[in-house]
Design an enzyme around this catalytic site. Structure first.
Site, PDB file in Angstrom:
ATOM      1  NE  ARG A 160      -3.832  -0.975  10.810  1.00 39.48           N
ATOM      2  CZ  ARG A 160      -2.887  -0.584   9.918  1.00 39.48           C
ATOM      3  NH1 ARG A 160      -3.231   0.342   9.240  1.00 39.48           N
ATOM      4  NH2 ARG A 160      -1.894  -0.985   9.879  1.00 39.48           N
ATOM      5  NE  ARG A 201       2.810  -4.570  11.156  1.00 36.75           N
ATOM      6  CZ  ARG A 201       3.642  -4.501  10.066  1.00 36.75           C
ATOM      7  NH1 ARG A 201       4.760  -5.197  10.494  1.00 36.75           N
ATOM      8  NH2 ARG A 201       3.440  -4.052   8.958  1.00 36.75           N
ATOM      9  NE  ARG A 254       8.073  -2.653   5.971  1.00 32.43           N
ATOM     10  CZ  ARG A 254       6.490  -2.560   6.338  1.00 32.43           C
ATOM     11  NH1 ARG A 254       5.791  -2.138   5.254  1.00 32.43           N
ATOM     12  NH2 ARG A 254       6.050  -2.933   7.290  1.00 32.43           N
ATOM     13  NE  ARG A 289       6.737  -0.255   9.574  1.00 36.28           N
ATOM     14  CZ  ARG A 289       5.567  -0.222   8.888  1.00 36.28           C
ATOM     15  NH1 ARG A 289       5.612   0.469   7.602  1.00 36.28           N
ATOM     16  NH2 ARG A 289       4.420  -1.015   9.332  1.00 36.28           N
ATOM     17  CE  LYS A 305      -1.933  -0.899   3.961  1.00 32.51           C
ATOM     18  NZ  LYS A 305      -1.106  -2.288   4.436  1.00 32.51           N
TER      19      LYS A 305
HETATM   20  P1  AP5 Z   1       4.918  -1.480   1.673  1.00 28.25           P
HETATM   21  O1  AP5 Z   1       4.527  -1.125   0.587  1.00 28.25           O
HETATM   22  O2  AP5 Z   1       5.648  -0.989   2.744  1.00 28.25           O
HETATM   23  O3  AP5 Z   1       3.821  -2.385   2.328  1.00 28.25           O
HETATM   24  P2  AP5 Z   1       2.190  -1.784   3.062  1.00 28.25           P
HETATM   25  O4  AP5 Z   1       1.113  -2.222   2.526  1.00 28.25           O
HETATM   26  O5  AP5 Z   1       2.315  -0.330   3.219  1.00 28.25           O
HETATM   27  O6  AP5 Z   1       2.431  -2.754   4.574  1.00 28.25           O
HETATM   28  P3  AP5 Z   1       2.550  -1.838   6.031  1.00 28.25           P
HETATM   29  O7  AP5 Z   1       3.422  -2.593   6.998  1.00 28.25           O
HETATM   30  O8  AP5 Z   1       2.903  -0.569   5.859  1.00 28.25           O
HETATM   31  O9  AP5 Z   1       1.296  -1.883   6.399  1.00 28.25           O
HETATM   32  P4  AP5 Z   1       0.506  -1.876   7.878  1.00 28.25           P
HETATM   33  O10 AP5 Z   1      -0.791  -1.468   7.574  1.00 28.25           O
HETATM   34  O11 AP5 Z   1       1.192  -2.886   8.685  1.00 28.25           O
HETATM   35  O12 AP5 Z   1       1.432  -0.470   8.512  1.00 28.25           O
HETATM   36  P5  AP5 Z   1       0.938   0.868   8.743  1.00 28.25           P
HETATM   37  O13 AP5 Z   1       2.265   1.776   8.578  1.00 28.25           O
HETATM   38  O14 AP5 Z   1      -0.176   1.052   8.225  1.00 28.25           O
HETATM   39  O15 AP5 Z   1       5.864  -3.000   1.285  1.00 28.25           O
HETATM   40  C1  AP5 Z   1       6.124  -3.788   1.888  1.00 28.25           C
HETATM   41  C2  AP5 Z   1       7.584  -4.447   1.299  1.00 28.25           C
HETATM   42  O16 AP5 Z   1       7.226  -4.889   0.062  1.00 28.25           O
HETATM   43  C3  AP5 Z   1       8.484  -3.485   1.062  1.00 28.25           C
HETATM   44  O17 AP5 Z   1       9.890  -3.998   1.395  1.00 28.25           O
HETATM   45  C4  AP5 Z   1       8.518  -3.228  -0.346  1.00 28.25           C
HETATM   46  O18 AP5 Z   1       9.665  -2.439  -0.897  1.00 28.25           O
HETATM   47  C5  AP5 Z   1       8.012  -4.629  -0.752  1.00 28.25           C
HETATM   48  N1  AP5 Z   1       6.895  -4.232  -2.048  1.00 28.25           N
HETATM   49  C6  AP5 Z   1       5.904  -3.756  -2.122  1.00 28.25           C
HETATM   50  N2  AP5 Z   1       5.346  -3.975  -3.593  1.00 28.25           N
HETATM   51  C7  AP5 Z   1       6.151  -4.650  -3.901  1.00 28.25           C
HETATM   52  C8  AP5 Z   1       5.718  -5.273  -5.043  1.00 28.25           C
HETATM   53  N3  AP5 Z   1       4.632  -5.000  -6.011  1.00 28.25           N
HETATM   54  N4  AP5 Z   1       6.720  -6.411  -5.498  1.00 28.25           N
HETATM   55  C9  AP5 Z   1       7.716  -6.749  -4.559  1.00 28.25           C
HETATM   56  N5  AP5 Z   1       8.029  -6.160  -3.379  1.00 28.25           N
HETATM   57  C10 AP5 Z   1       7.101  -5.045  -3.088  1.00 28.25           C
HETATM   58  O19 AP5 Z   1       0.766   0.825  10.289  1.00 28.25           O
HETATM   59  C11 AP5 Z   1       1.710   0.629  11.264  1.00 28.25           C
HETATM   60  C12 AP5 Z   1       0.943   0.562  12.858  1.00 28.25           C
HETATM   61  O20 AP5 Z   1       0.321   1.905  12.978  1.00 28.25           O
HETATM   62  C13 AP5 Z   1       0.030  -0.171  12.917  1.00 28.25           C
HETATM   63  O21 AP5 Z   1       0.389  -1.640  13.015  1.00 28.25           O
HETATM   64  C14 AP5 Z   1      -0.722   0.414  14.144  1.00 28.25           C
HETATM   65  O22 AP5 Z   1      -0.037   0.393  15.128  1.00 28.25           O
HETATM   66  C15 AP5 Z   1      -0.624   1.811  13.756  1.00 28.25           C
HETATM   67  N6  AP5 Z   1      -1.822   2.374  13.038  1.00 28.25           N
HETATM   68  C16 AP5 Z   1      -1.941   2.859  11.701  1.00 28.25           C
HETATM   69  N7  AP5 Z   1      -2.927   3.008  10.886  1.00 28.25           N
HETATM   70  C17 AP5 Z   1      -3.817   2.820  12.196  1.00 28.25           C
HETATM   71  C18 AP5 Z   1      -5.413   2.835  12.145  1.00 28.25           C
HETATM   72  N8  AP5 Z   1      -5.933   3.146  11.379  1.00 28.25           N
HETATM   73  N9  AP5 Z   1      -5.956   2.470  13.368  1.00 28.25           N
HETATM   74  C19 AP5 Z   1      -5.146   1.944  14.346  1.00 28.25           C
HETATM   75  N10 AP5 Z   1      -3.798   1.850  14.581  1.00 28.25           N
HETATM   76  C20 AP5 Z   1      -3.178   2.179  13.131  1.00 28.25           C
HETATM   77 MG    MG Z   2       2.596   1.143   4.767  1.00 27.73          MG
END
Ligand code: AP5
Ligand code: MG
Length: 212
Positions: free
Chosen positions: A88, A166, A122, A155, A13
């Site tokens: 979420r 997660r 990552r 991270r 994402k």
């Molecule tokens: P990446 O693009 O980083 O994946 P992502 O889908 O963004 O995954 P996240 O881990 O960031 O999602 P998340 O939902 O757990 O974390 P968030 O930051 O939102 O890609 C991942 C890897 O794959 C990278 O290495 C990339 O290079 C590689 N890649 C990507 N696309 C590729 C492809 N097509 N082919 C090959 N490789 C690829 O949330 C973090 C924390 O914040 C949560 O755990 C929670 O504590 C808090 N939080 C955030 N939002 C909320 C909410 N709404 N409510 C409550 N708590 C929240």
């Molecule tokens: Mg992300």
């Protein structure tokens, strides 16, 4: 265009948001990035959420929703946005409906094995948050961000116990949103397995078709 990117941790994402925001000319609003920036800066919000985010838990709905509402009501989001990581939970999605009309919810689809590969490799820039992968997308110079020269690190919530938490929380709390948005006719399924540039082209074609 007002978009939600919905999908499990590691589905891409954030990576796709960084590419799509340029093509679509709309800002990328990531709740995870907002929390990580607050933690880094040591703000009161950062101190409040640090333990939760690092351990892979979920920040309380009311707090998260209030932050998103402020962002979506700011002038920079008036022409549209990509909302990444929010909603979420069902209560967050219900709250969002009370103050914003979304055009499309893009559901990133990817198998568990590839999710684990992506999360396991990552790396992110400590300074600007740019996303890399040890094998798929390494920075040009090891450990150094291509965009800002910042330090590229793992991270804290990509450590195995936090990843497991997660993924479990995603299944329990977030996956029900697929049916929630499908019922509202807003769900657009996207195969997230190909390389990022290919996923981007599929997404752009899909949006052009829907808007056409
Ligand atoms: P990446 O693009 O980083 O994946 P992502 O889908 O963004 O995954 P996240 O881990 O960031 O999602 P998340 O939902 O757990 O974390 P968030 O930051 O939102 O890609 C991942 C890897 O794959 C990278 O290495 C990339 O290079 C590689 N890649 C990507 N696309 C590729 C492809 N097509 N082919 C090959 N490789 C690829 O949330 C973090 C924390 O914040 C949560 O755990 C929670 O504590 C808090 N939080 C955030 N939002 C909320 C909410 N709404 N409510 C409550 N708590 C929240
Ligand atoms: Mg992300």
């Amino acid at each position: 265009m007002k978009l939600i990117f919905l999908g499990p941790p590691g589905a891409g994402k954030g990576t796709l948001s960084a590419l799509a925001k340029e093509r679509l000319g709309i800002p990328h609003i990531s709740t995870g990035d907002l929390f990580r920036a607050a933690i880094k800066q040591g703000t009161p919000l950062g101190r409040q959420v640090q333990e939760i985010v690092t351990s892979g838990g979920l920040v309380p709905d009311e707090l998260t929703t209030a932050i998103v509402r402020e962002k979506l009501e700011s002038p920079e989001a008036a022409a549209g946005f990509i909302l990444d990581g929010f909603p979420r939970t069902v209560p967050q999605a219900e709250a969002l409906e009370t103050f914003c009309r979304i055009d499309h919810v893009v559901s990133f689809e990817l198998g568990r094995e590839e999710l684990m590969n992506r999360l396991g490799g990552r790396m992110v820039c400590k300074n600007c948050g740019a996303v890399y992968h040890r094998f798929n997308r390494p920075p040009t110079v090891e450990g150094v961000c291509d965009l800002c020269g910042g330090q590229v690190v793992v991270r804290p919530d990509d450590e195995p116990a936090a990843v497991a938490r997660r993924l479990d929380l995603y299944q329990e709390q977030t996956a029900p949103l697929i049916a929630f948005y499908d019922q509202r006719g807003l769900l657009r399924r996207l195969d997230a397995a190909p390389a990022p540039e290919e996923v981007l082209e599929t997404l752009i074609r899909m949006l052009e078709h829907l808007e056409g």
